[in-house]
Design an enzyme around this catalytic site. Structure first.
Site, PDB file in Angstrom:
ATOM      1  N   ASN A  71      11.238  -3.795  -0.709  1.00 63.24           N
ATOM      2  CA  ASN A  71      10.361  -2.768  -0.131  1.00 63.24           C
ATOM      3  C   ASN A  71       8.918  -3.235   0.003  1.00 63.24           C
ATOM      4  OD1 ASN A  71      10.867  -2.388  -3.123  1.00 63.24           O
ATOM      5  ND2 ASN A  71       8.991  -1.203  -2.894  1.00 63.24           N
ATOM      6  N   CYS A 123       8.601   2.462   3.828  1.00 63.43           N
ATOM      7  CA  CYS A 123       9.488   1.375   3.411  1.00 63.43           C
ATOM      8  C   CYS A 123      10.970   1.692   3.633  1.00 63.43           C
ATOM      9  CB  CYS A 123       9.239   1.033   1.946  1.00 63.43           C
ATOM     10  SG  CYS A 123       8.902   2.452   0.913  1.00 63.43           S
ATOM     11  N   HIS A 131      14.626  -1.595  -2.408  1.00 60.21           N
ATOM     12  CA  HIS A 131      15.199  -0.280  -2.096  1.00 60.21           C
ATOM     13  C   HIS A 131      16.630  -0.472  -1.585  1.00 60.21           C
ATOM     14  CE1 HIS A 131      11.351   1.432  -2.658  1.00 60.21           C
ATOM     15  NE2 HIS A 131      11.087   1.891  -1.448  1.00 60.21           N
ATOM     16  N   SER A 187       8.211   0.260  -7.393  1.00 57.61           N
ATOM     17  CA  SER A 187       7.076  -0.426  -6.753  1.00 57.61           C
ATOM     18  C   SER A 187       6.654   0.288  -5.474  1.00 57.61           C
ATOM     19  CB  SER A 187       7.421  -1.884  -6.448  1.00 57.61           C
ATOM     20  OG  SER A 187       8.572  -1.943  -5.646  1.00 57.61           O
ATOM     21  N   GLN A 239      15.399   4.264  -4.378  1.00 59.98           N
ATOM     22  CA  GLN A 239      14.124   3.583  -4.125  1.00 59.98           C
ATOM     23  C   GLN A 239      13.460   3.123  -5.422  1.00 59.98           C
ATOM     24  OE1 GLN A 239      13.350   6.672  -0.504  1.00 59.98           O
ATOM     25  NE2 GLN A 239      11.551   5.496  -1.095  1.00 59.98           N
TER      26      GLN A 239
HETATM   27  N1  LIG Z   1       4.727  -0.116  -2.138  1.00 66.03           N
HETATM   28  C1  LIG Z   1       5.458   0.082  -1.048  1.00 66.03           C
HETATM   29  O1  LIG Z   1       6.683  -0.175  -1.010  1.00 66.03           O
HETATM   30  C2  LIG Z   1       4.826   0.593   0.181  1.00 66.03           C
HETATM   31  C3  LIG Z   1       5.572   0.600   1.324  1.00 66.03           C
HETATM   32  C4  LIG Z   1       5.008   1.083   2.495  1.00 66.03           C
HETATM   33  C5  LIG Z   1       3.719   1.549   2.451  1.00 66.03           C
HETATM   34  N2  LIG Z   1       2.997   1.548   1.293  1.00 66.03           N
HETATM   35  C6  LIG Z   1       1.621   2.056   1.322  1.00 66.03           C
HETATM   36  O2  LIG Z   1       0.698   0.982   1.127  1.00 66.03           O
HETATM   37  C7  LIG Z   1      -0.470   1.469   0.471  1.00 66.03           C
HETATM   38  C8  LIG Z   1      -0.730   0.642  -0.783  1.00 66.03           C
HETATM   39  O3  LIG Z   1       0.397   0.734  -1.655  1.00 66.03           O
HETATM   40  P1  LIG Z   1       0.527  -0.181  -2.972  1.00 66.03           P
HETATM   41  O4  LIG Z   1       1.914   0.037  -3.424  1.00 66.03           O
HETATM   42  O5  LIG Z   1       0.050  -1.567  -2.710  1.00 66.03           O
HETATM   43  O6  LIG Z   1      -0.516   0.554  -3.971  1.00 66.03           O
HETATM   44  P2  LIG Z   1      -1.227  -0.035  -5.281  1.00 66.03           P
HETATM   45  O7  LIG Z   1      -0.449  -1.146  -5.870  1.00 66.03           O
HETATM   46  O8  LIG Z   1      -1.528   1.142  -6.136  1.00 66.03           O
HETATM   47  O9  LIG Z   1      -2.607  -0.664  -4.728  1.00 66.03           O
HETATM   48  C9  LIG Z   1      -3.578   0.144  -4.118  1.00 66.03           C
HETATM   49  C10 LIG Z   1      -4.660  -0.741  -3.510  1.00 66.03           C
HETATM   50  O10 LIG Z   1      -5.589   0.097  -2.801  1.00 66.03           O
HETATM   51  C11 LIG Z   1      -6.917  -0.159  -3.270  1.00 66.03           C
HETATM   52  N3  LIG Z   1      -7.715   1.072  -3.201  1.00 66.03           N
HETATM   53  C12 LIG Z   1      -7.388   2.300  -3.659  1.00 66.03           C
HETATM   54  N4  LIG Z   1      -8.387   3.178  -3.385  1.00 66.03           N
HETATM   55  C13 LIG Z   1      -9.350   2.466  -2.743  1.00 66.03           C
HETATM   56  C14 LIG Z   1     -10.636   2.793  -2.223  1.00 66.03           C
HETATM   57  N5  LIG Z   1     -11.130   4.043  -2.287  1.00 66.03           N
HETATM   58  N6  LIG Z   1     -11.356   1.818  -1.629  1.00 66.03           N
HETATM   59  C15 LIG Z   1     -10.870   0.559  -1.559  1.00 66.03           C
HETATM   60  N7  LIG Z   1      -9.660   0.178  -2.046  1.00 66.03           N
HETATM   61  C16 LIG Z   1      -8.916   1.132  -2.634  1.00 66.03           C
HETATM   62  C17 LIG Z   1      -6.713  -0.617  -4.710  1.00 66.03           C
HETATM   63  O11 LIG Z   1      -7.862  -1.310  -5.127  1.00 66.03           O
HETATM   64  P3  LIG Z   1      -8.281  -1.354  -6.696  1.00 66.03           P
HETATM   65  O12 LIG Z   1      -7.355  -2.348  -7.338  1.00 66.03           O
HETATM   66  O13 LIG Z   1      -9.693  -1.800  -6.618  1.00 66.03           O
HETATM   67  O14 LIG Z   1      -8.108   0.047  -7.222  1.00 66.03           O
HETATM   68  C18 LIG Z   1      -5.491  -1.513  -4.547  1.00 66.03           C
HETATM   69  O15 LIG Z   1      -5.884  -2.753  -4.000  1.00 66.03           O
HETATM   70  C19 LIG Z   1      -0.207   2.957   0.219  1.00 66.03           C
HETATM   71  O16 LIG Z   1      -0.762   3.703   1.294  1.00 66.03           O
HETATM   72  C20 LIG Z   1       1.287   3.052   0.248  1.00 66.03           C
HETATM   73  O17 LIG Z   1       1.736   4.341   0.590  1.00 66.03           O
HETATM   74  C21 LIG Z   1       3.517   1.070   0.166  1.00 66.03           C
END
Ligand SMILES: NC(=O)c1ccc[n+]([C@@H]2O[C@H](COP(=O)([O-])OP(=O)(O)OC[C@H]3O[C@@H](n4cnc5c(N)ncnc54)[C@H](OP(=O)(O)O)[C@@H]3O)[C@@H](O)[C@H]2O)c1
Length: 340
Positions: A316, A130, A243, A160, A157
């Site tokens: 972000n 991000c 961010h 979220s 940052q």
């Molecule tokens: N947030 C940001 O600004 C951002 C920016 C760039 C990249 N990212 C990346 O995007 C990804 C998700 O981030 P987020 O912020 O959305 O996280 P989050 O809010 O914690 O959500 C995680 C998601 O992944 C699912 N999940 C986790 N383990 C799983 C499994 N074993 N099988 C299937 N589904 C699974 C969860 O499902 P359940 O609800 O069923 O647990 C939920 O839908 C991460 O890799 C993160 O590094 C995030």
């Protein structure tokens, strides 16, 4: 004819935003599947005016699906992204797993849309970190004009960026400060995040920097130009979404702040808000829900020959993740798949 799209991690912060943005931008969807872990089986997710029931990623068959937008952690991505890609579905991945793989394009559509064409080696395209995504949108048009030599960036940052549990921690810890007996110990973060700032994002590396800082260096080189030197300090702040970055840029050639402002005004994905008066700049709370990367505080750095400072703010969960992923899907659609 449109696309069959799977949103993987649909119950998470990024997944929910991906559904909102696909609907807002009227991405040509024929069929959509929302997937998460078994824990979320049957959980409802909104897509435009529809409500969809979450399916179990573990048992989902990607055969016949065109695009899967992945937003789950790297460990789960390692298991499921190759399965989807092997079934013929193009994976657009938000985790860091494939970003540095030379056979996987790392794409910010305003900067290197042509890189999408290299998707077929693994059937995977990576979305950057991000903090990198918003920074390279600002750097690219300036680099095209005056060649960037070196960037010094400090980030601010939001929580979220660490997922939904981190947002809960900031909320409950902040409330707990005012209610005796309801204090909340740090759990997602190594130190208190409420009313505090933490100069530590992701793991420490041998040279004393953190992996988040390393990502900004490596990803800027892969997306914009391998010749650009970047040094970063990444800091978590008690903001829910958005961010901010203080960016110092050293150029090969002279570029004055007025010309930089004009270049950025014309550049895709950027909105310049830069009045030298009280409130004449953008802060994180104002960028939430927006598509743009906002640039403010553009000014000369008089300590070096060809230097500029600027302030860069973006949502972000949108430009830093979900919006960029949907823009990659749009670019892939236009350049390669040509449906819809
Ligand atoms: N947030 C940001 O600004 C951002 C920016 C760039 C990249 N990212 C990346 O995007 C990804 C998700 O981030 P987020 O912020 O959305 O996280 P989050 O809010 O914690 O959500 C995680 C998601 O992944 C699912 N999940 C986790 N383990 C799983 C499994 N074993 N099988 C299937 N589904 C699974 C969860 O499902 P359940 O609800 O069923 O647990 C939920 O839908 C991460 O890799 C993160 O590094 C995030």
């Amino acid at each position: 004819m449109g696309y069959k799209v799977a949103v993987v991690g649909a119950t998470g912060n990024v997944g929910r935003e991906m559904l909102n943005i696909l609907a807002e931008r009227q991405f040509p969807v024929d069929e959509i599947a929302v997937l998460a872990s078994r824990r979320s089986l049957g959980t409802e997710c909104s897509f435009g005016d529809k409500t969809l029931k979450t399916q179990d990623l573990d048992t989902f068959d990607f055969t016949g699906w065109d695009i899967a937008l992945f937003a789950i952690g790297s460990d789960a991505t390692k298991t499921y992204a190759p399965k989807a890609a092997k079934a013929g579905c193009v994976v657009i991945d938000n985790s860091s797993l494939y970003r540095y793989d030379p056979e996987v394009p790392l794409v910010v559509p305003e900067v290197n849309p042509e890189a999408v064409d290299g998707y077929a080696k693994k059937n995977i395209i990576a979305n950057p970190n991000c903090s990198t995504a918003q920074m390279v949108v600002a750097l690219k048009p300036l680099h095209d004009r005056a060649r960037i030599k070196r960037v010094v960036v400090s980030t601010y940052q939001s929580v979220s960026g660490s997922g939904k549990e981190a947002m809960d921690e900031l909320w409950s810890q902040t409330k707990g400060m005012y209610v005796p007996g309801q204090e909340v110990e740090p759990s997602v973060y190594p130190k208190q995040i409420a009313f505090n700032v933490i100069p530590h994002i992701d793991v420490f590396l041998d040279d004393g920097s953190t992996k988040e800082e390393w990502k900004m260096v490596a990803e800027t080189k892969k997306i914009v130009d391998s010749a650009i030197k970047v040094t970063a300090t990444c800091v978590r702040v008690p903001v829910f979404v958005g961010h901010a970055e203080a960016i110092n840029i050293e150029f090969e050639e002279f570029l004055d702040d007025d010309e930089a402002r004009d270049i950025l005004r014309e550049a895709p994905g950027i909105l310049v808000v830069d009045k030298r008066e009280d409130g004449g700049y953008v802060t994180p709370v104002e960028c939430v829900g927006d598509y743009a990367t906002f640039i403010s505080r553009i000014r000369q750095d008089s300590t070096i020959d060809n230097g500029l400072n600027l302030w860069c703010v973006s949502d972000n969960l949108r430009k830093g993740a979900a919006l960029n992923a949907v823009q990659i899907a749009e670019t892939l659609g236009k350049r390669v798949l040509k449906k819809g």
